[in-house]
Design a protein around this motif. Structure first.
Motif, mmCIF file in Angstrom:
data_model
loop_
_atom_site.group_PDB
_atom_site.id
_atom_site.type_symbol
_atom_site.label_atom_id
_atom_site.label_comp_id
_atom_site.label_asym_id
_atom_site.label_seq_id
_atom_site.Cartn_x
_atom_site.Cartn_y
_atom_site.Cartn_z
ATOM 1 N N GLY A 53 0.924 -1.358 0.117
ATOM 2 C CA GLY A 53 0.084 0.143 -0.027
ATOM 3 C C GLY A 53 0.932 1.292 0.139
ATOM 4 O O GLY A 53 2.038 1.341 -0.027
ATOM 5 N N THR A 54 0.250 2.467 0.212
ATOM 6 C CA THR A 54 1.114 3.634 0.157
ATOM 7 C C THR A 54 0.879 4.089 1.589
ATOM 8 O O THR A 54 -0.384 4.207 2.352
ATOM 9 N N TYR A 55 1.981 4.573 2.207
ATOM 10 C CA TYR A 55 2.136 4.903 3.492
ATOM 11 C C TYR A 55 2.973 6.159 3.892
ATOM 12 O O TYR A 55 3.806 6.600 2.968
ATOM 13 N N THR A 79 5.258 4.224 -1.535
ATOM 14 C CA THR A 79 4.480 3.020 -2.210
ATOM 15 C C THR A 79 5.367 1.806 -1.806
ATOM 16 O O THR A 79 6.416 1.791 -1.954
ATOM 17 N N VAL A 80 4.624 0.930 -0.738
ATOM 18 C CA VAL A 80 5.376 -0.359 -0.457
ATOM 19 C C VAL A 80 4.953 -1.481 -1.067
ATOM 20 O O VAL A 80 3.726 -1.712 -1.095
ATOM 21 N N GLN A 81 5.637 -2.118 -1.687
ATOM 22 C CA GLN A 81 5.632 -3.271 -2.434
ATOM 23 C C GLN A 81 6.499 -4.287 -2.122
ATOM 24 O O GLN A 81 7.780 -4.311 -1.954
ATOM 25 N N PRO A 82 6.163 -5.870 -2.063
ATOM 26 C CA PRO A 82 6.675 -6.703 -1.625
ATOM 27 C C PRO A 82 7.527 -7.308 -2.852
ATOM 28 O O PRO A 82 7.362 -7.162 -4.067
ATOM 29 N N THR A 83 8.816 -7.612 -2.604
ATOM 30 C CA THR A 83 9.922 -7.999 -3.489
ATOM 31 C C THR A 83 9.974 -9.452 -3.566
ATOM 32 O O THR A 83 10.778 -10.075 -4.033
ATOM 33 N N GLY A 84 9.614 -10.360 -2.645
ATOM 34 C CA GLY A 84 9.845 -11.767 -2.110
ATOM 35 C C GLY A 84 10.466 -11.654 -1.231
ATOM 36 O O GLY A 84 11.322 -10.928 -0.571
ATOM 37 N N ASP A 85 10.339 -13.088 -0.388
ATOM 38 C CA ASP A 85 11.430 -13.384 0.557
ATOM 39 C C ASP A 85 10.896 -12.590 1.830
ATOM 40 O O ASP A 85 12.051 -12.481 2.695
ATOM 41 N N GLY A 86 10.089 -12.010 1.996
ATOM 42 C CA GLY A 86 9.836 -11.087 3.235
ATOM 43 C C GLY A 86 10.226 -9.854 3.174
ATOM 44 O O GLY A 86 10.330 -8.952 4.275
ATOM 45 N N TYR A 87 10.785 -9.354 1.900
ATOM 46 C CA TYR A 87 11.162 -7.953 1.839
ATOM 47 C C TYR A 87 10.507 -7.137 0.965
ATOM 48 O O TYR A 87 9.708 -7.516 0.363
ATOM 49 N N TYR A 88 10.503 -5.782 1.208
ATOM 50 C CA TYR A 88 9.647 -4.801 0.382
ATOM 51 C C TYR A 88 10.544 -3.690 -0.162
ATOM 52 O O TYR A 88 11.690 -3.458 0.210
ATOM 53 N N ARG A 89 10.123 -3.089 -1.224
ATOM 54 C CA ARG A 89 10.708 -1.926 -1.856
ATOM 55 C C ARG A 89 9.515 -0.783 -1.357
ATOM 56 O O ARG A 89 8.728 -0.770 -1.446
ATOM 57 N N LEU A 90 10.362 0.357 -1.094
ATOM 58 C CA LEU A 90 9.566 1.733 -0.504
ATOM 59 C C LEU A 90 9.882 2.709 -1.719
ATOM 60 O O LEU A 90 11.007 3.028 -1.731
ATOM 61 N N THR A 91 8.843 3.157 -2.424
ATOM 62 C CA THR A 91 9.354 3.833 -3.565
ATOM 63 C C THR A 91 8.403 5.291 -3.174
ATOM 64 O O THR A 91 7.249 5.277 -2.874
ATOM 65 N N LYS A 94 11.356 6.906 -7.145
ATOM 66 C CA LYS A 94 12.265 6.085 -6.956
ATOM 67 C C LYS A 94 12.457 5.476 -5.640
ATOM 68 O O LYS A 94 11.703 5.996 -4.656
ATOM 69 N N ALA A 95 13.307 4.519 -5.616
ATOM 70 C CA ALA A 95 13.503 3.789 -4.333
ATOM 71 C C ALA A 95 14.330 4.220 -3.139
ATOM 72 O O ALA A 95 15.359 4.620 -3.457
ATOM 73 N N LEU A 96 13.835 4.037 -2.072
ATOM 74 C CA LEU A 96 14.650 4.084 -0.663
ATOM 75 C C LEU A 96 15.559 3.370 -0.765
ATOM 76 O O LEU A 96 15.348 1.981 -1.036
ATOM 77 N N GLN A 97 16.900 3.517 -0.431
ATOM 78 C CA GLN A 97 18.148 2.625 -0.438
ATOM 79 C C GLN A 97 19.320 3.073 0.373
ATOM 80 O O GLN A 97 19.200 4.270 1.107
ATOM 81 N N VAL A 98 20.182 2.190 0.865
ATOM 82 C CA VAL A 98 21.596 2.545 1.269
ATOM 83 C C VAL A 98 22.509 2.605 0.242
ATOM 84 O O VAL A 98 22.322 1.630 -0.666
ATOM 85 N N PRO A 99 23.005 4.079 -0.264
ATOM 86 C CA PRO A 99 23.749 4.125 -1.457
ATOM 87 C C PRO A 99 24.850 3.211 -1.529
ATOM 88 O O PRO A 99 25.639 2.929 -0.554
ATOM 89 N N GLY A 100 24.832 2.530 -2.648
ATOM 90 C CA GLY A 100 25.905 1.442 -2.796
ATOM 91 C C GLY A 100 25.934 0.347 -2.104
ATOM 92 O O GLY A 100 26.821 -0.413 -1.913
ATOM 93 N N GLY A 101 24.796 0.147 -1.121
ATOM 94 C CA GLY A 101 25.086 -0.978 -0.266
ATOM 95 C C GLY A 101 25.925 -0.806 1.016
ATOM 96 O O GLY A 101 26.524 -1.821 1.364
ATOM 97 N N ASN A 102 26.482 0.500 1.062
ATOM 98 C CA ASN A 102 27.435 0.675 1.832
ATOM 99 C C ASN A 102 27.099 0.254 3.454
ATOM 100 O O ASN A 102 26.469 0.815 4.002
#
Length: 831
Positions: free
Chosen positions: A692-694, A732-744, A750-758
């Motif tokens: 959903g959207t939060y 917008t919260v969407q499942p990516t599988g394996d119990g994880y989500y992408r927050l857009t 665009k997606a919330l991230q840790v830049p470069g997986g630092n």
């Protein structure tokens, strides 16, 4: 080679590739024009500011103290526990990064805890003698770890130290007494176990950070000689430098201590820019060690470690540096879950992370050997100023090999060093390796640079800021190439009948926090293997006192039922824990959790504990059918805020409490009683989804997760701001599988991230175009009262408002789990 204006970069690993000799010569000529050959690949810094010149004479006849090594500690406590349960492939890779010569940290000393059934920071390690005379040389995992270290590096030195001890030691009716003959005998029996494992213990200490007793050390030294352990050197006192003053005034005590080991002589949890000793310590003539240092994050602690290894000798003539700990193979709800050289918190996925601290160690360990000698005249501070960096030089006993280790971690400009070799030391080409500690890219660590050849008998080098260098005549160095698999979720259902745990071992994933939980033959008419709490009395504690318990599982487990068979044959109680979360530091009794307890009399209770040691009874009663010595099955179920307790399939009580929304499971006892456990199961309840959207509201500040300045570009920073309903505050919260989500972000797409997986603590979050990168995947974990945490899949860290700030614009960063309200977010539905 890449050419970009006046900047050249050239990176290669291992041996110099064919055809690079001309290129290396070209670099040398360019380097000489700017003050020395390129080391680190950045001549522009040298052009911008004239480098400070440090002229060093490396004399093969030069004198200095004998180098004893760089090592790390397994223990103090429980920090290696989960490593034993890793898949064999990843377990071997981690061990290679720690111990294999020419691969990673290449540790030269391994210090291990002599288990005492007591929590000694992040867990309790099992004693080899829970009760007087009942010696079992198969308990615990330190024997296994020492064997693995020796298999990779037969020359590694082994060191044993106790943090606590079983309660029978020195017990004359008023509690245990560590400074007793019992403890001397106990340590000698531990050395006997080491012999059974084919291990020789090189060093033995007293009581970790609890001072010293002169008479006790004299008894220990005499006992070692009498029992055939003359080769085992006594380290005193694994506390402060005051032991040296006592030794100076007491010849018998002085004779009983072979090495003076102190803790945190370069300051506790600091940048370690300066180390200290005392005139009394120097006057003893003994070898001086930083026998415990570190207590730093595996990444951000790399630079302090690199400073302390060299500066420990320059400032205080310390000849060994031992880092606490060796690995953070502990659950992330425990207080020090990122400290060490490597993190390894997910045995089920095999995920691990190699930190900068590994490479800080490697720059000394891969280029030296214990028994080498410092050359005092070839060590110091660059340009005579500690702000520029430091350097030390060591040579082999026969002067056939030598290495200089230099660091420029705090330098503001390039430093020029010249090396002139005399006294019969080897000349010819010098091999140069460097690590850029300003980089978060593992490929920038332990990088082979072009060899340096002498010009008119002198080797010129330009050292760039923020780096560690090893300049050497030796070969065989390298950087490991094994890669970790992705992090993942420990899926439910989870079951363990303990039948695959060898007697004396610890059940898979079960981490004791106090007491000792070991596999035994089942009693009470039951066949097979069970787990039993083995400590019969309260131990001599190192941490604050607590009842025995052990934890297991995934912090993201939310709605589930945990069940286990239990048997108790005396007064006391068994406990089943659920939704286990944050534990307070140095205090295992304080932990966020629920538990169902059942006493021998049949009395039961549902209780809530917290990190402030406040236990609240939520429901209680008596089940007369569950009294006595028989086996009983306990179950504790969670569905949202509803908690249900069952005994032998009968629901005995319910409670409503929303303090904790998810967490691990565990078993324990009230009092030190020999309870047995069998057939653990964790079955899933109703799944909780978040599609959903939060708007995400921080619990500490009440402010929303926000894209700064309503930006939409890749790399735009994420902060917090007072809730305004803006599209830059909706996700917008969407499942990516394996119990994880992408927050857009709704505004940016665009997606919330840790830049470069630092993986560096404190990295600010940003947004970037959506992709399959693990750094854009988040696990949403209920934390209680309607709040959640956001755990990044790439790093395992949580979205956190920096410094617990409540100000608009405060950075949202990643940080290790600590239970803080600034790491908790309420998902407010907006669609």
């Amino acid at each position: 080679m890449e050419v970009n204006g006046s900047m050249w970069t050239h990176r290669y690993r291992g041996r110099t590739p064919a055809g690079t000799a001309a290129f290396a010569a070209f670099l040398l000529i360019v380097g000489l024009l700017v003050g020395g050959p390129l080391v680190g690949g950045q001549p522009s810094a040298a052009l911008a500011k004239a480098p400070t010149l440090t002229a060093v004479t490396v004399d093969g006849h030069g004198t200095g103290r004998t180098f004893d090594g760089v090592g790390a500690i397994s223990g103090g406590g429980g920090n290696t526990r989960l490593l034993t349960d890793y898949p064999p492939k990843q377990r071997g890779e981690i061990l290679d990064y720690l111990f294999k010569p020419g691969y990673g940290a290449a540790l030269q000393i391994l210090k291990v805890e002599i288990g005492g059934d007591t929590n000694s920071t992040d867990g309790a390690e099992a004693s080899h003698e829970h009760s007087r005379g009942a010696v079992n040389c198969g308990t615990g995992y330190e024997w296994w770890l020492m064997e693995q270290a020796k298999a990779r590096n037969p020359g590694i030195k082994l060191y044993g130290l106790a943090w606590g001890a079983p309660g029978w030691i020195g017990n004359t009716g008023g509690g245990g007494n560590f400074w007793s003959q019992d403890t001397v005998d106990y340590l000698v029996s531990w050395l006997g176990c080491a012999r059974q494992h084919g291990l020789t213990i090189d060093y033995l200490g007293g009581w970790n950070e609890r001072g010293y007793n002169t008479g006790w050390y004299e008894k220990l030294h005499s006992a070692l000689a009498a029992k055939g352990y003359r080769h085992t050197h006594v380290v005193g006192a694994d506390s402060g430098w005051d032991v040296a003053t006592a030794m100076r005034g007491d010849s018998a005590f002085d004779n009983a201590v072979d090495i003076i080991g102190t803790h945190y002589p370069c300051s506790y949890m600091s940048a370690m820019t300066q180390c200290s000793t005392t005139s009394d310590a120097l006057a003893t003539g003994k070898q001086l060690w930083a026998s415990e240092n570190g207590s730093e994050d595996y990444n951000t602690g790399g630079a302090p470690l690199a400073r302390a290894v060299g500066r420990g000798y320059l400032d205080a003539k310390m000849t060994a540096y031992i880092n606490w700990p060796v690995v953070a193979a502990v659950y992330p709800n425990l207080p020090y879950n990122t400290m060490g050289l490597v993190t390894a918190t997910q045995p089920w996925s095999g995920a691990y992370s190699v930190g900068k601290s590994t490479w800080a160690s490697a720059h000394t360990t891969q280029f030296t050997r214990p028994g080498w000698h410092y050359i005092d005249t070839a060590g110091g501070y660059l340009g005579g100023d500690r702000a520029n960096g430091s350097y030390v030089t060591l040579r082999s006993p026969d002067s056939t090999a030598w290495s200089t280790i230099a660091e420029t971690l705090d330098a503001s400009a390039a430093q020029t060093m010249t090396l002139k070799v005399t006294g019969g030391l080897a000349g010819g080409a010098l091999h140069v390796w460097s690590s850029d500690f300003s980089s978060t890219d593992q490929r920038d660590y332990m990088v082979r640079q072009p060899d340096v050849t002498p010009v008119s008998g002198t080797y010129p080098l330009t050292l760039q800021p923020g780096r560690v260098y090893s300049i050497t005549t030796t070969t065989g160095q390298g950087a490991g190439t094994a890669q970790s698999p992705a992090r993942g979720v420990l899926q439910l259902p989870y079951r363990d009948g303990f039948e695959h745990t060898g007697v004396g071992g610890e059940a898979r994933l079960l981490a004791a926090q106090q007491g000792s939980f070991e596999a035994v033959r089942c009693a009470g008419g039951r066949a097979g293997t069970c787990v039993r709490q083995m400590a019969p009395t309260a131990p001599i504690n190192w941490d604050s006192p607590a009842d025995p318990y052990a934890i297991l599982g995934d912090l993201g487990w939310s709605n589930y039922t945990v069940s286990i068979d239990t048997r108790l044959t005396q007064d006391g109680a068994v406990r089943l824990l659920g939704r286990v979360g944050t534990q307070s530091g140095f205090s295992p009794a304080g932990i966020n959790s629920y538990d169902l307890s059942l006493s021998h009399s049949g009395a039961w209770a549902i209780e809530r504990n917290n990190t402030a040691h406040q236990v609240t009874v939520l429901a209680q009663g008596t089940d007369t059918q569950a009294a006595g010595d028989g086996w009983h099955r306990l179950s504790l179920g969670f569905d949202g805020a509803t908690i249900t307790a069952s005994i032998d399939g009968r629901t005995v009580g319910t409670a409503t409490d929303a303090s904790y929304g998810s967490g691990q499971v565990g078993i324990g006892t009230t009092g030190y009683v020999p309870a047995q456990y069998d057939n653990l199961s964790v079955t899933p309840g109703p799944a909780q989804t978040y599609a959903g959207t939060y708007q995400l509201v921080n619990r500490n500040s009440g402010k929303a997760l926000d894209v700064a300045d309503q930006a939409t570009a890749d790399g735009s920073a994420v902060d917090q701001w007072a809730g305004n309903g803006g599209a830059n505050q909706r996700w917008t919260v969407q499942p990516t599988g394996d119990g994880y989500y992408r927050l857009t972000g709704v505004q940016s797409g665009k997606a919330l991230q840790v830049p470069g997986g630092n993986p560096v603590s404190g990295t600010q979050l940003d947004i970037r175009a959506r992709q399959s990168d693990l750094a854009q995947q988040w696990r949403i974990v209920p934390s209680g009262d309607g709040y959640t945490t956001l755990e990044n899949r790439a790093t395992g860290m949580l979205a956190d408002v920096s410094g617990q700030s409540t100000a608009d614009g405060a950075k949202v960063i990643e940080w290790p789990p600590n239970g803080g309200a600034n790491q908790q977010w309420q998902l407010v539905r907006t669609d």
